[in-house]
Motif scaffolding. Structure first.
Motif, mmCIF file in Angstrom:
data_model
loop_
_atom_site.group_PDB
_atom_site.id
_atom_site.type_symbol
_atom_site.label_atom_id
_atom_site.label_comp_id
_atom_site.label_asym_id
_atom_site.label_seq_id
_atom_site.Cartn_x
_atom_site.Cartn_y
_atom_site.Cartn_z
ATOM 1 N N GLY A 1 0.374 -2.590 5.840
ATOM 2 C CA GLY A 1 -0.133 -2.445 4.481
ATOM 3 C C GLY A 1 -1.217 -1.908 4.438
ATOM 4 O O GLY A 1 -0.996 -0.769 3.960
ATOM 5 N N ALA A 2 -1.878 -2.494 4.710
ATOM 6 C CA ALA A 2 -3.839 -1.711 4.239
ATOM 7 C C ALA A 2 -3.421 -0.271 5.153
ATOM 8 O O ALA A 2 -4.220 0.601 4.535
ATOM 9 C CB ALA A 2 -4.961 -2.048 6.063
ATOM 10 N N TYR B 1 -6.044 -6.500 -4.408
ATOM 11 C CA TYR B 1 -6.005 -6.733 -3.115
ATOM 12 C C TYR B 1 -5.066 -5.461 -2.122
ATOM 13 O O TYR B 1 -4.017 -4.934 -2.648
ATOM 14 C CB TYR B 1 -4.715 -8.425 -2.584
ATOM 15 C CG TYR B 1 -5.235 -8.208 -1.142
ATOM 16 C CD1 TYR B 1 -6.771 -8.939 -0.676
ATOM 17 C CD2 TYR B 1 -4.083 -8.136 -0.133
ATOM 18 C CE1 TYR B 1 -6.289 -8.674 0.767
ATOM 19 C CE2 TYR B 1 -4.855 -7.633 0.968
ATOM 20 C CZ TYR B 1 -5.278 -8.536 1.841
ATOM 21 O OH TYR B 1 -5.453 -8.555 3.404
ATOM 22 N N HIS B 2 -6.105 -5.056 -1.324
ATOM 23 C CA HIS B 2 -5.593 -3.929 -0.608
ATOM 24 C C HIS B 2 -5.514 -4.362 0.491
ATOM 25 O O HIS B 2 -4.677 -3.526 1.092
ATOM 26 C CB HIS B 2 -5.736 -2.390 -0.929
ATOM 27 C CG HIS B 2 -5.730 -2.117 -2.641
ATOM 28 N ND1 HIS B 2 -4.019 -1.458 -2.679
ATOM 29 C CD2 HIS B 2 -6.262 -2.187 -3.903
ATOM 30 C CE1 HIS B 2 -4.620 -2.112 -4.146
ATOM 31 N NE2 HIS B 2 -5.551 -1.786 -4.677
ATOM 32 N N GLU C 1 -1.281 -2.507 -7.919
ATOM 33 C CA GLU C 1 -0.262 -2.925 -7.775
ATOM 34 C C GLU C 1 -0.002 -2.724 -8.874
ATOM 35 O O GLU C 1 -0.215 -3.331 -10.326
ATOM 36 C CB GLU C 1 -0.831 -4.838 -7.098
ATOM 37 C CG GLU C 1 -1.868 -4.457 -5.728
ATOM 38 C CD GLU C 1 -1.824 -5.814 -5.558
ATOM 39 O OE1 GLU C 1 -2.101 -6.851 -4.733
ATOM 40 O OE2 GLU C 1 -3.622 -5.974 -6.058
ATOM 41 N N ASP D 1 1.265 0.558 -4.738
ATOM 42 C CA ASP D 1 0.598 -0.653 -3.600
ATOM 43 C C ASP D 1 2.022 -1.396 -4.092
ATOM 44 O O ASP D 1 1.660 -2.884 -5.111
ATOM 45 C CB ASP D 1 -1.219 -0.997 -3.558
ATOM 46 C CG ASP D 1 -0.506 -1.293 -2.212
ATOM 47 O OD1 ASP D 1 0.412 -2.245 -1.320
ATOM 48 O OD2 ASP D 1 -2.025 -2.030 -2.326
ATOM 49 N N GLN E 1 3.162 -6.422 -1.438
ATOM 50 C CA GLN E 1 3.790 -7.430 -1.749
ATOM 51 C C GLN E 1 5.440 -7.514 -2.784
ATOM 52 O O GLN E 1 6.141 -8.351 -2.659
ATOM 53 C CB GLN E 1 3.070 -8.235 -2.361
ATOM 54 C CG GLN E 1 3.693 -9.584 -2.099
ATOM 55 C CD GLN E 1 2.555 -10.345 -2.228
ATOM 56 O OE1 GLN E 1 2.320 -11.651 -2.433
ATOM 57 N NE2 GLN E 1 1.160 -10.067 -1.640
ATOM 58 N N LYS F 1 5.606 -4.672 4.183
ATOM 59 C CA LYS F 1 6.070 -6.438 4.377
ATOM 60 C C LYS F 1 7.000 -6.704 4.331
ATOM 61 O O LYS F 1 7.997 -7.270 5.421
ATOM 62 C CB LYS F 1 5.492 -6.995 3.133
ATOM 63 C CG LYS F 1 3.836 -7.154 2.580
ATOM 64 C CD LYS F 1 3.154 -8.864 2.147
ATOM 65 C CE LYS F 1 1.874 -9.125 3.008
ATOM 66 N NZ LYS F 1 0.407 -8.697 1.854
#
Ligand SMILES: *Cc1c(COP(=O)(O)O)cnc(C)c1O
Length: 487
Positions: A143-144, A170-171, A242, A275, A278, A304
């Motif tokens: 993901g990063a 959160y990234h 997100e 993003d 998730q 994910k």
């Protein structure tokens, strides 16, 4: 897993799926059992303490909603390895596709000798992501890495540098994505310096707004005003957000927040990056969480849930943005690995065939009313459950000190530990560490989900009475070790 032709219980909201392991919680040893303890001892000498695990038990097998450990204990999985194994951790179609692919070639490097699987995944993502514009897709591993590359594309395509991220975001954990992530401990502390030209804006967090009347559009205007004042629209390459925040606490922004930001981005030549690492792949009851408010991102980052547990990530977006990059500007040795691509194609097929987006909505319909009823039972506004929120099978309970909105991370930790000791894996999250998050595999059996929920409900009840026992003067005689033993 296939749809069972004779679903005997007609009242079920979730159609029964076949599974390999019995879909039943069962504890045979103390937790952790002897075989897990032996592995823990080996681990202590070989793996640094910084690489922590939620569970003290070691996995031996997993299927549907069950994780079986090395001592034969069966846990109900309400975490999916952090929203990854949505189709299950050993989905037959995925296992078969992977087996077939490794029998031919495991790697050739798409930058050296290309192959069909990569192209097929790109075609599928163009079809499934929001918007019917011309799209291109590049594949990576994590993901990063997808987020890093989306930022590279946005900067190059706009010839601008500033990137906007939000509170509670959160990234990832690479250098650029650490900088984009909001929470310092444990993700950033002492790992700097961080990349420049990252600006943080206020999020829409309805439960914690100082003005509870603020609308989503007003919350977006608040961020837009800061962007215009502090950065200048003409300097902003990208807004990265997100659509439902994950690690930060399963925060669902107020309605109107995302579309207002997306509209402003379009009017100002700013690339809007969703993003969905998730929130993607049926998790929220739609293919992507952006769809709930009709938002069409310019770029979308995914990982994910994409490949049934195999490491794969993607950036899909407007052709003119991705085609702007010079030849050789995007890539990586393993990006779009053929085995991971085969797994992704089987995963996406399974999601469509089993209507896992519909199943995620079914999970929400089962879980949310029960948790809301429990919140009322435990005192509503005056109780320990501040808010029950989320969409689809991305659901959360925010725990607070009763009668306040003060976060209660201690109780949250204790609740997760108590569930674990009774055979239910639940994860926590949140800037304040006070959110219990539920991310069951979308294929989870209804009975099993209900059993897991019962454990969580009873644990929340007992921890709630512990809290009021401690605060009510008439109960101060209870010795602290008695209340502690309740956990
Ligand atoms: C997990 C996550 C990431 C990072 O993914 P990794 O595969 O761990 O690098 C990025 N963004 C969001 C929203 C995530 O939830």
């Amino acid at each position: 897993m296939t749809l069972s032709p004779t679903s005997s219980v007609s009242s079920r909201a979730l159609p029964t799926l076949e599974s390999r392991l019995p879909q039943r919680r069962e504890l045979l040893t103390a937790i952790p059992g002897p075989a897990s303890q032996e592995l823990a001892a080996r681990r202590a000498k070989a793996v640094p303490a910084s690489a922590v695990s939620t569970m003290p038990v070691y996995a031996a097998d997993a299927d549907g909603g069950i994780i079986r450990d090395v001592d034969g204990n069966s846990f109900i999985d309400l975490g999916s390895g952090i929203a990854v194994t949505s189709v299950g951790a050993s989905a037959p179609a995925v296992a078969q596709a992977v087996t077939e692919q490794v029998g031919h070639f495991t790697h050739s490097c798409f930058m050296v000798t290309p192959y069909e699987g990569y192209i097929a995944v790109a075609e599928e993502l163009a079809r499934l992501t929001p918007g019917d514009h011309e799209k291109r897709t590049v594949l990576f591993n994590s993901g990063a890495e997808a987020v890093e590359n989306a930022v590279k594309v946005a900067r190059l395509a706009t010839s601008r540098q500033a990137v906007v991220a939000f509170d509670h975001a959160y990234h990832g954990r690479t250098n650029l994505t650490m900088g984009l992530t909001a929470k310092t401990m444990p993700y950033k502390t002492n790992f700097g310096p961080f990349a420049p030209e990252i600006y943080r804006m206020p999020m829409s967090y309805p439960y914690r707004e100082a003005n509870p009347e603020i609308t989503g559009e007003e919350a977006a205007r608040r961020a837009i005003e800061q962007m215009e004042k502090q950065i200048g629209a003409g300097s902003i390459a990208a807004i990265l957000i997100e659509p439902i925040q994950g690690e930060g606490g399963f925060i669902v922004p107020a309605e109107g927040f995302l579309p207002t930001l997306a509209d402003w981005a379009r009017e100002n030549g700013v690339v809007f990056i969703a993003d969905e690492v998730q929130s993607g792949f049926c998790r929220t009851g739609a293919w992507f969480a952006s769809e709930h408010e009709g938002v069409v991102p310019d770029l979308i980052t995914m990982a994910k849930g994409i490949a049934g547990g195999m490491p794969l990530s993607a950036v899909t977006g407007r052709a003119e943005l991705l085609d702007a990059v010079h030849a050789g500007g995007l890539g990586g040795t393993y990006g779009g690995n053929p085995v991971a691509c085969a797994a992704a194609l089987a995963t996406l097929h399974t999601m469509e065939e089993q209507d896992l987006a519909g199943r995620a909505r079914g999970i929400e319909e089962l879980v949310t009313p029960r948790l809301r009823a429990l919140a009322e039972e435990l005192g509503g506004d005056q109780g320990p459950i501040g808010e029950v929120r989320g969409r689809g099978a991305m659901l959360a309970v925010e725990l607070v000190k009763p009668g306040t909105t003060e976060p209660d991370p201690e109780t949250t930790r204790a609740v997760a530990a108590a569930c674990l000791s009774q055979g239910v894996l639940i994860l926590t999250c949140g800037t304040y560490g006070n959110v219990v998050r539920l991310l069951p595999p979308l294929v989870i059996d209804e009975q099993l989900l209900s059993d897991g929920l019962e454990v969580l409900e009873s644990v929340l009840r007992s921890h709630s009475s512990t809290a009021s026992d401690l605060t009510a003067p008439s109960h101060v005689t209870a010795p602290s070790h008695v209340t502690a033993a309740k956990g």
